[in-house]
Design an enzyme around this catalytic site. Sequence first.
Site, PDB file in Angstrom:
ATOM      1  N   ARG A  58       0.810  -1.221   0.000  1.00  9.88           N
ATOM      2  CA  ARG A  58       0.000   0.000   0.000  1.00  9.88           C
ATOM      3  C   ARG A  58       0.846   1.276   0.000  1.00  9.88           C
ATOM      4  O   ARG A  58       0.430   2.291  -0.545  1.00  9.88           O
ATOM      5  CB  ARG A  58      -0.940  -0.007   1.186  1.00  9.88           C
ATOM      6  CG  ARG A  58      -2.001  -1.086   1.007  1.00  9.88           C
ATOM      7  CD  ARG A  58      -3.043  -0.923   2.035  1.00  9.88           C
ATOM      8  NE  ARG A  58      -4.090  -1.911   1.925  1.00  9.88           N
ATOM      9  CZ  ARG A  58      -5.094  -1.952   2.767  1.00  9.88           C
ATOM     10  NH1 ARG A  58      -5.172  -1.081   3.744  1.00  9.88           N
ATOM     11  NH2 ARG A  58      -6.026  -2.860   2.630  1.00  9.88           N
ATOM     12  N   ASP A  88     -15.985   9.648   7.720  1.00 10.78           N
ATOM     13  CA  ASP A  88     -14.859   8.716   7.668  1.00 10.78           C
ATOM     14  C   ASP A  88     -13.590   9.543   7.849  1.00 10.78           C
ATOM     15  O   ASP A  88     -13.609  10.760   7.662  1.00 10.78           O
ATOM     16  CB  ASP A  88     -14.834   7.981   6.320  1.00 10.78           C
ATOM     17  CG  ASP A  88     -14.072   6.661   6.380  1.00 10.78           C
ATOM     18  OD1 ASP A  88     -14.713   5.600   6.440  1.00 10.78           O
ATOM     19  OD2 ASP A  88     -12.817   6.693   6.388  1.00 10.78           O
TER      20      ASP A  88
HETATM   21  C1  LIG Z   1     -13.924  -1.827   6.864  1.00 14.17           C
HETATM   22  S1  LIG Z   1     -14.505  -0.184   6.598  1.00 14.17           S
HETATM   23  C2  LIG Z   1     -16.169  -0.362   7.171  1.00 14.17           C
HETATM   24  C3  LIG Z   1     -17.143   0.367   6.282  1.00 14.17           C
HETATM   25  C4  LIG Z   1     -18.598   0.251   6.684  1.00 14.17           C
HETATM   26  N1  LIG Z   1     -18.843   0.785   7.999  1.00 14.17           N
HETATM   27  C5  LIG Z   1     -19.089  -1.174   6.608  1.00 14.17           C
HETATM   28  O1  LIG Z   1     -19.239  -1.834   7.650  1.00 14.17           O
HETATM   29  O2  LIG Z   1     -19.325  -1.665   5.489  1.00 14.17           O
HETATM   30  C6  LIG Z   1     -13.698   0.711   7.939  1.00 14.17           C
HETATM   31  C7  LIG Z   1     -13.692   2.218   7.725  1.00 14.17           C
HETATM   32  O3  LIG Z   1     -13.279   2.845   8.945  1.00 14.17           O
HETATM   33  C8  LIG Z   1     -12.516   3.992   8.626  1.00 14.17           C
HETATM   34  N2  LIG Z   1     -11.700   4.382   9.791  1.00 14.17           N
HETATM   35  C9  LIG Z   1     -10.608   3.768  10.287  1.00 14.17           C
HETATM   36  N3  LIG Z   1     -10.119   4.435  11.336  1.00 14.17           N
HETATM   37  C10 LIG Z   1     -10.935   5.510  11.527  1.00 14.17           C
HETATM   38  C11 LIG Z   1     -10.955   6.575  12.469  1.00 14.17           C
HETATM   39  N4  LIG Z   1     -10.036   6.701  13.432  1.00 14.17           N
HETATM   40  N5  LIG Z   1     -11.934   7.498  12.364  1.00 14.17           N
HETATM   41  C12 LIG Z   1     -12.884   7.403  11.395  1.00 14.17           C
HETATM   42  N6  LIG Z   1     -12.916   6.419  10.466  1.00 14.17           N
HETATM   43  C13 LIG Z   1     -11.940   5.471  10.536  1.00 14.17           C
HETATM   44  C14 LIG Z   1     -11.710   3.551   7.410  1.00 14.17           C
HETATM   45  O4  LIG Z   1     -11.241   4.645   6.650  1.00 14.17           O
HETATM   46  C15 LIG Z   1     -12.714   2.675   6.652  1.00 14.17           C
HETATM   47  O5  LIG Z   1     -13.373   3.383   5.623  1.00 14.17           O
END
Ligand SMILES: C[S@@+](CC[C@H](N)C(=O)[O-])C[C@H]1O[C@@H](n2cnc3c(N)ncnc32)[C@H](O)[C@@H]1O
Length: 275
Positions: free
Chosen positions: A46, A145
């Site tokens: 990445r 996000d």
């Molecule tokens: C696996 S995705 C889940 C997406 C959606 N909620 C679902 O369940 O389909 C995790 C998301 O969390 C976000 N994320 C990770 N750390 C974060 C943080 N500290 N604050 C806000 N978002 C965060 C990532 O950018 C990513 O888009």
Amino acid sequence: MLNLIKDDDKHEFLYTNEDFEKVRGILNKLTGINLADSKDAMVYSRLVRRVRALKLSSIAEYLKYVAANAHEEQNFINALTTNLTSFFREEHHFKVLKDYLNDTPGVKRIWCAASSTGEEPYSIAISVVEALGRFDTNIEIIASDIDSNVLETAKQGVYHESRIQSLNLSMKKQFFHRGTGSNKGFVRVVPELRRMVKFRQINLLDSKWPIDLPVNVIFCRNVMIYFNREMQEALLTRMVRLLPKDGLYVAGHSENFSYFSHIVSAVGKTTYKPA
Ligand SMILES: C[S@@+](CC[C@H](N)C(=O)[O-])C[C@H]1O[C@@H](n2cnc3c(N)ncnc32)[C@H](O)[C@@H]1O
């Protein structure tokens, strides 16, 4: 002597275990995400794009660049977050949401707290329309996000057709426009639905979240799994404080909050209300 990662022969740029440890440390400090030991190859694949784009010569040089250029932190975060999502992922939650909306008058706001590329908040918006029978409701949907790239994709609301393959035909017709010409093969969320969702960049680690009260429903799915238990408890406590007594908190399939019964009580499969 350099401590090289085992398959370093395969790497175009120098990448050591020490680099991996540094990446983990920086990412954890910026986002709260804990990367497992097994993620060393993922980290390389990445970050290598940034190393190439900046014409640097190693991962270590890239990390120095991140330290010296605050604006690169966002690219670093965007590269390392995992954004897997889909429309109506864990479908049962959307049935729970519709039932909640039917049974709870006066819902004002729904927060989707890790909305990734938008499929989740648009699924929430579709559920609102289906429950209330119209697009112009008084319910505000906030989708947030930490990753600025996924938020851009989400705002556009353009997806490859395959992403909506599993939706039923009437949903496809009502909520998506098919692309033509150079947009063939893509669909776009209809403007009435796009207008229902407000996208915002929010890092859950921030001490303040720019969200008005009341928040009646929180979808915070598949992000807590990246955080340690202490942080999960702190975030859950803060989020649940935003909810009224009859509020609804929806977690991801592998997020079990039975340890936190002083904060939430289960109302169904991975759905909770304030304790
Ligand atoms: C696996 S995705 C889940 C997406 C959606 N909620 C679902 O369940 O389909 C995790 C998301 O969390 C976000 N994320 C990770 N750390 C974060 C943080 N500290 N604050 C806000 N978002 C965060 C990532 O950018 C990513 O888009």
